[in-house]
Design an enzyme around this catalytic site. Structure first.
Site, short mmCIF file in Angstrom:
data_model
loop_
_atom_site.label_atom_id
_atom_site.label_comp_id
_atom_site.label_asym_id
_atom_site.label_seq_id
_atom_site.Cartn_x
_atom_site.Cartn_y
_atom_site.Cartn_z
N ASN A 89 0.80 -1.23 0.00
CA ASN A 89 0.00 0.00 0.00
C ASN A 89 0.83 1.28 0.00
OD1 ASN A 89 -2.46 1.76 0.97
ND2 ASN A 89 -0.87 2.02 2.53
N TYR A 153 3.32 9.61 -11.58
CA TYR A 153 2.36 8.83 -10.78
C TYR A 153 1.59 7.86 -11.67
CZ TYR A 153 -1.09 7.96 -7.06
OH TYR A 153 -1.90 7.37 -6.10
N ILE A 188 -10.11 9.33 -2.58
CA ILE A 188 -10.51 8.91 -1.24
C ILE A 188 -9.98 9.93 -0.24
CG2 ILE A 188 -10.53 6.99 0.40
CD1 ILE A 188 -11.52 6.12 -2.39
N1 LIG Z 1 -6.13 8.57 -1.25
C1 LIG Z 1 -6.45 8.35 -2.49
O1 LIG Z 1 -7.37 8.97 -3.05
C2 LIG Z 1 -5.73 7.31 -3.31
C3 LIG Z 1 -6.24 7.02 -4.58
C4 LIG Z 1 -5.61 6.05 -5.34
C5 LIG Z 1 -4.52 5.38 -4.85
N2 LIG Z 1 -4.02 5.69 -3.62
C6 LIG Z 1 -2.86 4.95 -3.16
O2 LIG Z 1 -3.14 4.38 -1.90
C7 LIG Z 1 -1.94 4.25 -1.14
C8 LIG Z 1 -2.13 4.91 0.21
O3 LIG Z 1 -2.39 6.29 0.00
P1 LIG Z 1 -3.01 7.23 1.14
O4 LIG Z 1 -3.96 8.12 0.46
O5 LIG Z 1 -3.43 6.42 2.30
O6 LIG Z 1 -1.71 8.10 1.49
P2 LIG Z 1 -1.11 8.60 2.88
O7 LIG Z 1 -0.11 9.64 2.51
O8 LIG Z 1 -2.17 8.93 3.85
O9 LIG Z 1 -0.34 7.29 3.43
C9 LIG Z 1 0.78 6.78 2.78
C10 LIG Z 1 1.66 6.09 3.82
O10 LIG Z 1 2.80 5.54 3.13
C11 LIG Z 1 3.95 5.83 3.90
N3 LIG Z 1 5.14 5.83 3.04
C12 LIG Z 1 5.51 6.77 2.14
N4 LIG Z 1 6.68 6.43 1.59
C13 LIG Z 1 7.06 5.25 2.14
C14 LIG Z 1 8.16 4.38 1.98
N5 LIG Z 1 9.18 4.67 1.13
N6 LIG Z 1 8.20 3.23 2.69
C15 LIG Z 1 7.20 2.93 3.55
N7 LIG Z 1 6.15 3.72 3.78
C16 LIG Z 1 6.07 4.86 3.07
C17 LIG Z 1 3.69 7.18 4.53
O11 LIG Z 1 4.51 7.42 5.65
C18 LIG Z 1 2.20 7.07 4.87
O12 LIG Z 1 2.01 6.53 6.17
C19 LIG Z 1 -0.84 4.87 -2.00
O13 LIG Z 1 -0.17 3.86 -2.73
C20 LIG Z 1 -1.61 5.77 -2.94
O14 LIG Z 1 -0.91 6.03 -4.12
C21 LIG Z 1 -4.60 6.63 -2.84
#
Ligand SMILES: NC(=O)c1ccc[n+]([C@@H]2O[C@H](COP(=O)([O-])OP(=O)(O)OC[C@H]3O[C@@H](n4cnc5c(N)ncnc54)[C@H](O)[C@@H]3O)[C@@H](O)[C@H]2O)c1
Length: 255
Positions: A89, A153, A188
């Site tokens: 994730n 991205y 989200i």
């Molecule tokens: N929020 C959205 O709308 C959305 C939509 C599509 C995809 N995503 C994907 O879902 C995943 C989670 O996103 P989110 O919105 O919860 O983001 P977020 O920023 O709230 O959480 C991301 C987490 O990843 C951790 N992280 C970052 N770099 C890291 C690394 N090198 N090693 C380990 N941990 C690391 C951060 O510390 C953070 O806790 C991501 O892959 C994101 O691309 C999110």
């Protein structure tokens, strides 16, 4: 208890979708290894699971570092006879078009979002020794459709989409009994999206309204919407699914 007695690893488990997924998997009976580059965040989530009687361990983990994956692998192997569920994730957002994005920007985004998922599957496969294993890779709708401002991205999430299918085919051919699927969230409400909107400055409200107008269901999703999809793919309820793409986007990509 849809995944009782299973062991799960959630990367980036200290925030947003990873946090919600860790909590949901623990609620349904899994022992969860919550890993994050921010150990404090991972520990906060693991602590909240333990507080309500669940089982969770926090580990510091940078998904771009192969040596970190080996350390996480060893920590799990020391305590559990098998890993059942891997949720790749952890991810970072980056805004920039083809002209303004530098090679350094490109590498930074792809290193976490794409290399991190590759390393995760590669290093954890030997740990998933029981039938019924499930690897869940968090891609994005941005791995399916293009956005002019998301060149790096888009590429990183497209890589996650197609490497999922390659690994899924390999695992079935090898007879491992491990399924590999991707989830494609739309917009989200998480700290990542909040930061992206806030970065727009004066244009933030207009940008927010534009996103909402493009979502057929008329609102952003909640982290629990993705956590429930993770739980479904983690459980045997999805036992006939591998190499598939689960889109959870309020209808965004339907038009
Ligand atoms: N929020 C959205 O709308 C959305 C939509 C599509 C995809 N995503 C994907 O879902 C995943 C989670 O996103 P989110 O919105 O919860 O983001 P977020 O920023 O709230 O959480 C991301 C987490 O990843 C951790 N992280 C970052 N770099 C890291 C690394 N090198 N090693 C380990 N941990 C690391 C951060 O510390 C953070 O806790 C991501 O892959 C994101 O691309 C999110």
């Amino acid at each position: 208890m849809r995944i009782a007695n299973k062991t799960a690893l959630v990367t980036g488990g200290g925030s947003g979708l990873g946090e919600a997924s860790s909590l949901r998997l623990a609620q349904e009976g899994a022992r969860v290894f919550v890993t994050d580059i921010s150990h404090d965040s991972a520990e906060r989530v693991a602590h909240s699971i333990r507080e309500v009687g669940g089982k969770a361990t926090a580990l510091h983990h940078d998904v771009t570092e192969e040596s970190d994956w080996l350390r996480v692998h060893d920590a799990i192997a020391k305590e559990c006879d098998s890993l059942d569920i891997l949720v790749n994730n952890a991810g970072v957002a980056f805004s920039g078009n083809i002209e303004e994005t530098t090679l350094a920007d490109w590498r930074a985004v792809n290193s976490v979002n794409s290399d991190g998922v590759f390393l995760g599957m590669k290093s954890c496969l030997p740990l998933i020794t029981k039938p019924g294993g499930s690897i869940i890779n968090i891609s994005s709708i941005e791995g399916i459709i293009g956005d002019p401002q998301l060149i790096a991205y888009n590429a990183s999430k497209g890589a996650v989409r197609i490497m999922t299918k390659s690994a899924a085919l390999h695992c079935t051919q090898a007879g491992y009994g491990i399924r590999v699927n991707s989830i494609h969230p739309g917009f989200i409400e998480t700290p990542m999206v909040a930061a992206g909107v806030a970065a727009m400055g004066d244009a933030a409200e207009e940008f927010h309204q534009r996103i909402i107008a493009a979502i057929p269901m008329g609102h952003l999703g909640q982290a629990i919407d993705i956590a429930n999809a993770v739980l479904f793919l983690a459980s045997d309820e999805s036992r006939y699914m591998t190499g598939s793409e689960l889109v959870v986007d309020g209808g965004y990509t339907a038009h």
